[in-house]
Scaffold this motif. Structure first.
Motif, PDB file in Angstrom:
ATOM      1  N   CYS A 137       0.811  -1.227   0.000  1.00 43.42           N
ATOM      2  CA  CYS A 137       0.000   0.000   0.000  1.00 43.42           C
ATOM      3  C   CYS A 137       0.840   1.271   0.000  1.00 43.42           C
ATOM      4  CB  CYS A 137      -0.916   0.016   1.233  1.00 43.42           C
ATOM      5  SG  CYS A 137      -2.060  -1.368   1.325  1.00 43.42           S
ATOM      6  N   ARG A 138       2.147   1.131  -0.002  1.00 38.84           N
ATOM      7  CA  ARG A 138       3.040   2.272   0.241  1.00 38.84           C
ATOM      8  C   ARG A 138       2.893   3.385  -0.799  1.00 38.84           C
ATOM      9  NH1 ARG A 138       8.392   2.937   2.817  1.00 38.84           N
ATOM     10  NH2 ARG A 138       9.519   4.570   1.703  1.00 38.84           N
ATOM     11  N   ASP A 139       2.802   3.032  -2.062  1.00 40.50           N
ATOM     12  CA  ASP A 139       2.848   4.053  -3.113  1.00 40.50           C
ATOM     13  C   ASP A 139       1.529   4.210  -3.855  1.00 40.50           C
ATOM     14  OD1 ASP A 139       5.565   4.682  -2.644  1.00 40.50           O
ATOM     15  OD2 ASP A 139       6.161   2.855  -3.697  1.00 40.50           O
ATOM     16  N   ARG A 140       0.427   3.882  -3.244  1.00 38.15           N
ATOM     17  CA  ARG A 140      -0.867   4.063  -3.886  1.00 38.15           C
ATOM     18  C   ARG A 140      -1.215   5.544  -4.010  1.00 38.15           C
ATOM     19  NH1 ARG A 140      -3.839  -1.059  -1.013  1.00 38.15           N
ATOM     20  NH2 ARG A 140      -3.514  -2.513  -2.750  1.00 38.15           N
ATOM     21  N   SER A 141      -1.969   5.861  -5.037  1.00 39.71           N
ATOM     22  CA  SER A 141      -2.437   7.238  -5.230  1.00 39.71           C
ATOM     23  C   SER A 141      -3.603   7.506  -4.294  1.00 39.71           C
ATOM     24  CB  SER A 141      -2.891   7.430  -6.677  1.00 39.71           C
ATOM     25  OG  SER A 141      -4.041   6.632  -6.944  1.00 39.71           O
ATOM     26  N   ASP A 142      -3.970   8.781  -4.187  1.00 43.21           N
ATOM     27  CA  ASP A 142      -5.111   9.140  -3.347  1.00 43.21           C
ATOM     28  C   ASP A 142      -6.379   8.431  -3.826  1.00 43.21           C
ATOM     29  OD1 ASP A 142      -3.519  10.755  -1.815  1.00 43.21           O
ATOM     30  OD2 ASP A 142      -4.120  12.630  -2.807  1.00 43.21           O
TER      31      ASP A 142
END
Length: 315
Positions: free
Chosen positions: A125-130
């Motif tokens: 989940c670290r680099d998910r977009s808003d």
């Protein structure tokens, strides 16, 4: 506010009565603190829902029966929530917090980074977009996301000198700061609470040694005292007759159970003292006497097996 004088501490979770393994760790923490001229404080770590409403009082009574005293009133961790949330808010403002919707099963099933230990968080989940995070929140509703620390790129797991284990290191992943049920995670609460209580000597079971680099990283990110200002001593665990970690399944292992078998707190204290090399066979000593004899360098480094009641009661 960080205390102005050093302290050691004992921080039990009120899930039930303390067994002799817990009491041995408490005795060691107390001896470490008193022998070094520190204050000794008690914190009841009551954040988890799995707790016994009367356990905290019974635990304090058992400590007192052994002669363990403390400075000031015991602190309830559940009353420190504002400080925990303030720290999480500061980390969030610094870009060091993100939402995570992974379950434990998700983490175990996901491919892990090379050389990562089993169960390490893979960064799903670290680099998910808003927008992706909004879809994930909707997907898991009414469950809420957990919050994880975004460990800064290039961070190397801190090494520290343990008073009993020597040099220790461990792996660091993006660990949880607040669980999906809203409960602040141990790794954050213990760092914030120890600092606020002026604790600079942390004595606990050696099963927590590998988690300490996470705590040191948080200390540094928050500008709190860390080693060498903070001293760690991870003590060997107590085992049951089967060789597994001591637990209630091992029979009479609490002061109440042992008292019902005719074994008083003084006899238990004597057994604990002998296990630490602080008393001779058959000798009964007070806790205060143990402080005068206490030498961390002479403490055993291997686990101790708790004797069954018959052995303890025998002359």
């Amino acid at each position: 506010m960080i205390g102005t004088s050093g302290a050691g501490r004992y921080a039990p979770s009120p899930s039930g009565d303390l067994h002799v393994g817990n009491l041995r760790t408490a005795l060691l923490a107390w001896c470490f603190a008193r022998a070094s001229g520190r204050r000794f404080v008690v914190r009841v770590e009551d954040l988890d829902r799995a707790r016994d409403s009367g356990a905290a009082s019974r635990q304090l009574d058992d400590l007192a029966r052994l002669g363990i005293d403390w400075d000031g009133a015991p602190v309830l961790q559940s009353e420190l929530g504002a400080a925990h949330e303030a720290v999480i808010g500061g980390l969030r403002d610094a870009g060091l917090v993100y939402e995570c919707t992974c379950t434990r099963a998700d983490i175990l099933a996901a491919p892990s980074a090379p050389h990562a230990p089993p169960g390490a968080y893979p960064g799903t989940c670290r680099d998910r977009s808003d927008a992706e995070r909004a879809r994930e929140r909707e997907r898991i509703a009414p469950r809420r996301p957990a919050l994880r620390l975004r460990v800064p790129a290039g961070t190397v797991a801190p090494r520290f000198a343990d008073a009993l284990l020597g040099e220790v290191t461990g792996d660091i992943d993006d660990f949880v700061l607040r669980r999906g049920d809203g409960t602040v995670a141990y790794n954050l609460a213990v760092v914030v609470d120890d600092a606020s209580m002026g604790v600079d000597q942390i004595v606990r079971g050696d099963d927590l040694a590998s988690s300490t680099p996470r705590h040191i990283l948080l200390q540094r990110l928050l500008g709190l005292p860390s080693p060498p200002e903070v001293v760690y001593a991870h003590v060997p665990l107590v085992l049951g007759a089967t060789g597994a970690r001591l637990a209630k399944r091992d029979g009479a292992v609490t002061l109440a159970d042992l008292r019902a078998d005719g074994i008083d707190a003084a006899a238990v204290l004597g057994a604990l003292a002998r296990s630490l090399g602080l008393a001779a066979p058959g000798e009964r000593v007070s806790a205060a006497e143990l402080v005068a004899r206490f030498d961390p360098a002479a403490l055993p480094r291997s686990p101790w097996t708790w004797p069954v009641a018959e052995r303890l009661a025998a002359p």
